[in-house]
Design a protein around this motif. Structure first.
Motif, PDB file in Angstrom:
ATOM      1  N   ASP A   1      -4.492   2.573  -4.787  1.00  8.95           N
ATOM      2  CA  ASP A   1      -3.647   3.299  -3.841  1.00  8.95           C
ATOM      3  C   ASP A   1      -2.842   4.419  -4.494  1.00  8.95           C
ATOM      4  OD1 ASP A   1      -4.413   2.068  -1.475  1.00  8.95           O
ATOM      5  OD2 ASP A   1      -2.346   1.850  -0.795  1.00  8.95           O
TER       6      ASP A   1
ATOM      7  N   HIS B   1       0.864  -1.180   0.000  1.00  7.85           N
ATOM      8  CA  HIS B   1       0.000   0.000   0.000  1.00  7.85           C
ATOM      9  C   HIS B   1       0.900   1.229   0.000  1.00  7.85           C
ATOM     10  CE1 HIS B   1       0.945  -0.505   4.232  1.00  7.85           C
ATOM     11  NE2 HIS B   1       0.412   0.672   4.531  1.00  7.85           N
TER      12      HIS B   1
ATOM     13  N   HIS C   1      -4.947  -1.961  -0.753  1.00  6.39           N
ATOM     14  CA  HIS C   1      -3.985  -2.799  -0.033  1.00  6.39           C
ATOM     15  C   HIS C   1      -3.982  -4.224  -0.591  1.00  6.39           C
ATOM     16  CE1 HIS C   1      -1.477  -4.306   3.139  1.00  6.39           C
ATOM     17  NE2 HIS C   1      -1.582  -3.221   3.861  1.00  6.39           N
TER      18      HIS C   1
END
Length: 212
Positions: A86, A60, A139
């Motif tokens: 992300d 992440h 993530h």
């Protein structure tokens, strides 16, 4: 056989992982090295062991996990990848880095995006990508079935879980990710987390207070 080398970097005590196997090829996961001494610690290890980094992969894009990406991309001329969701988190880091004392943060260029179901490969090693949002929207975790471990980022810790009060975090989503993606791995899989010491899937299923 893949080796997992852990480095603890920056004031957040973030775990950076260098994975390599018998071929000498390596990948760097979540490089949190910020100052010159931290970068040198990692690069000296690479040189001393005759390794060839081929890729930087991030679970992440929170600040403590991306501080060293730009320097290592430049050092080794290798690509940097993460999950598309992300990208906004990475782009935001420069707007607040100085507030945490990281005024010299350099935003790295993204070379590609990874997604669930794909594999990361280096040398004779492959890592399966699983999608585990909740701590961060994009993530991911990286699973190695041959050696029975998962590089989990900030999802599941020993007796704890990742925080969900940061932008893009969601508590219910994180718990679901752990139950459906992490806890479905075999009990004897080691979890190398983004902070603190390793744990195992079985130990957390039995003892983690968030799942009692």
């Amino acid at each position: 056989m893949v080796q997992v080398q852990t480095f603890v970097f920056n004031p957040f005590s973030e775990n950076t992982y260098l994975l390599y196997d018998e071929t000498g090829e390596a990948i760097i996961i979540d490089p949190g090295c910020y100052d010159r001494s931290e970068v040198n610690e990692l690069t000296d290890f690479v040189q001393q062991h005759g390794l060839k980094p081929v890729q930087i992969v991030n679970t992440h894009a929170h600040i403590d996990h991306v501080l060293g990406v730009a320097a290592l991309k430049r050092k080794y001329g290798i690509p940097f990848v993460l999950h598309k969701l992300d990208e906004p988190l990475l782009k935001a880091v420069k707007t607040y880095a100085s507030n945490y004392g990281f005024s010299a943060f350099e935003e790295p260029e993204i070379d590609g995006f990874i997604k669930e179901g794909e594999t990361i490969e280096f040398g004779n090693t492959s890592l399966k990508i699983i999608f585990v949002p909740g701590h961060a929207p994009g993530h991911v975790a990286l699973v190695n079935d041959a050696e029975k471990f998962v590089i989990g980022g900030d999802v599941l810790f020993r007796m704890s879980i990742g925080r969900t009060d940061l932008p893009g975090g969601d508590h219910a989503t994180l718990l679901r990710s752990i139950r459906e993606q992490m806890f479905t791995l075999p009990d004897d899989y080691t979890v190398y987390a983004g902070h603190m010491e390793p744990t195992t899937i079985g130990f957390e299923k039995r003892n983690n207070p968030f799942f009692k």
